[in-house]
Design a protein around this motif. Sequence first.
Motif, short mmCIF file in Angstrom:
data_model
loop_
_atom_site.label_atom_id
_atom_site.label_comp_id
_atom_site.label_asym_id
_atom_site.label_seq_id
_atom_site.Cartn_x
_atom_site.Cartn_y
_atom_site.Cartn_z
N TYR A 40 16.46 124.84 19.73
CA TYR A 40 16.53 123.52 19.11
C TYR A 40 15.77 123.50 17.78
O TYR A 40 16.27 122.99 16.77
N THR A 41 14.59 124.09 17.76
CA THR A 41 13.78 124.14 16.55
C THR A 41 14.48 124.96 15.47
O THR A 41 14.48 124.60 14.29
N TYR A 42 15.10 126.07 15.87
CA TYR A 42 15.84 126.90 14.92
C TYR A 42 17.02 126.13 14.31
O TYR A 42 17.20 126.10 13.09
N VAL A 43 17.81 125.48 15.16
CA VAL A 43 18.97 124.73 14.68
C VAL A 43 18.51 123.58 13.78
O VAL A 43 19.12 123.30 12.74
N PHE A 44 17.41 122.92 14.16
CA PHE A 44 16.84 121.86 13.34
C PHE A 44 16.46 122.38 11.96
O PHE A 44 16.79 121.78 10.93
N VAL A 53 15.82 119.54 2.93
CA VAL A 53 14.62 118.85 3.37
C VAL A 53 13.61 119.91 3.81
O VAL A 53 13.95 120.81 4.58
N GLU A 54 12.39 119.81 3.33
CA GLU A 54 11.34 120.76 3.69
C GLU A 54 10.86 120.48 5.11
O GLU A 54 10.48 119.37 5.44
N VAL A 55 10.90 121.50 5.95
CA VAL A 55 10.42 121.39 7.33
C VAL A 55 8.98 121.88 7.36
O VAL A 55 8.68 122.96 6.85
N PRO A 56 8.06 121.11 7.95
CA PRO A 56 6.66 121.56 8.04
C PRO A 56 6.57 122.93 8.73
O PRO A 56 7.35 123.22 9.64
N GLU A 57 5.64 123.73 8.27
CA GLU A 57 5.51 125.09 8.77
C GLU A 57 5.35 125.17 10.29
O GLU A 57 5.90 126.06 10.93
N ASP A 58 4.61 124.23 10.88
CA ASP A 58 4.39 124.29 12.32
C ASP A 58 5.63 123.90 13.13
O ASP A 58 5.67 124.13 14.34
N LEU A 59 6.65 123.36 12.49
CA LEU A 59 7.91 123.02 13.16
C LEU A 59 9.05 123.96 12.80
O LEU A 59 10.12 123.89 13.38
N ARG A 60 8.82 124.83 11.85
CA ARG A 60 9.86 125.70 11.32
C ARG A 60 10.11 126.90 12.23
O ARG A 60 9.18 127.49 12.77
N CYS A 61 11.38 127.25 12.39
CA CYS A 61 11.77 128.46 13.11
C CYS A 61 12.88 129.11 12.31
O CYS A 61 13.98 128.57 12.22
N GLU A 62 12.60 130.25 11.70
CA GLU A 62 13.53 130.89 10.78
C GLU A 62 14.50 131.86 11.45
O GLU A 62 15.53 132.19 10.88
N SER A 63 14.16 132.34 12.64
CA SER A 63 15.05 133.30 13.30
C SER A 63 14.89 133.20 14.81
O SER A 63 13.92 132.64 15.32
N LEU A 64 15.88 133.74 15.49
CA LEU A 64 15.86 133.78 16.96
C LEU A 64 15.96 135.23 17.41
O LEU A 64 16.57 136.05 16.73
#
Length: 71
Positions: A40-44, A53-64
């Motif tokens: 979910y975090t990755y898709v977000f 839109v900039e996603v805060p670093e603590d919520l960001r997921c760049e890969s799975l």
Amino acid sequence: MVNMKVMHEGGVPVGDTEALAYIFPRTMEEPLSEQWMRIYTYVFTQAMKFKKVEVPEDLRCESLSDYDMRS
């Protein structure tokens, strides 16, 4: 998306924003498992990139992981 695309019955690919909209109602029923939270975090993150839109670093997921991509 690192092409974690799913197909509708008609064979139409679903993008990140649609996947996010599909998963979101499930979050209201019960907490997501750790694996689904990563997905979910990755898709977000990917959907917000599309919206620029900039996603805060603590919520960001760049890969799975490969394991998460198969779910």
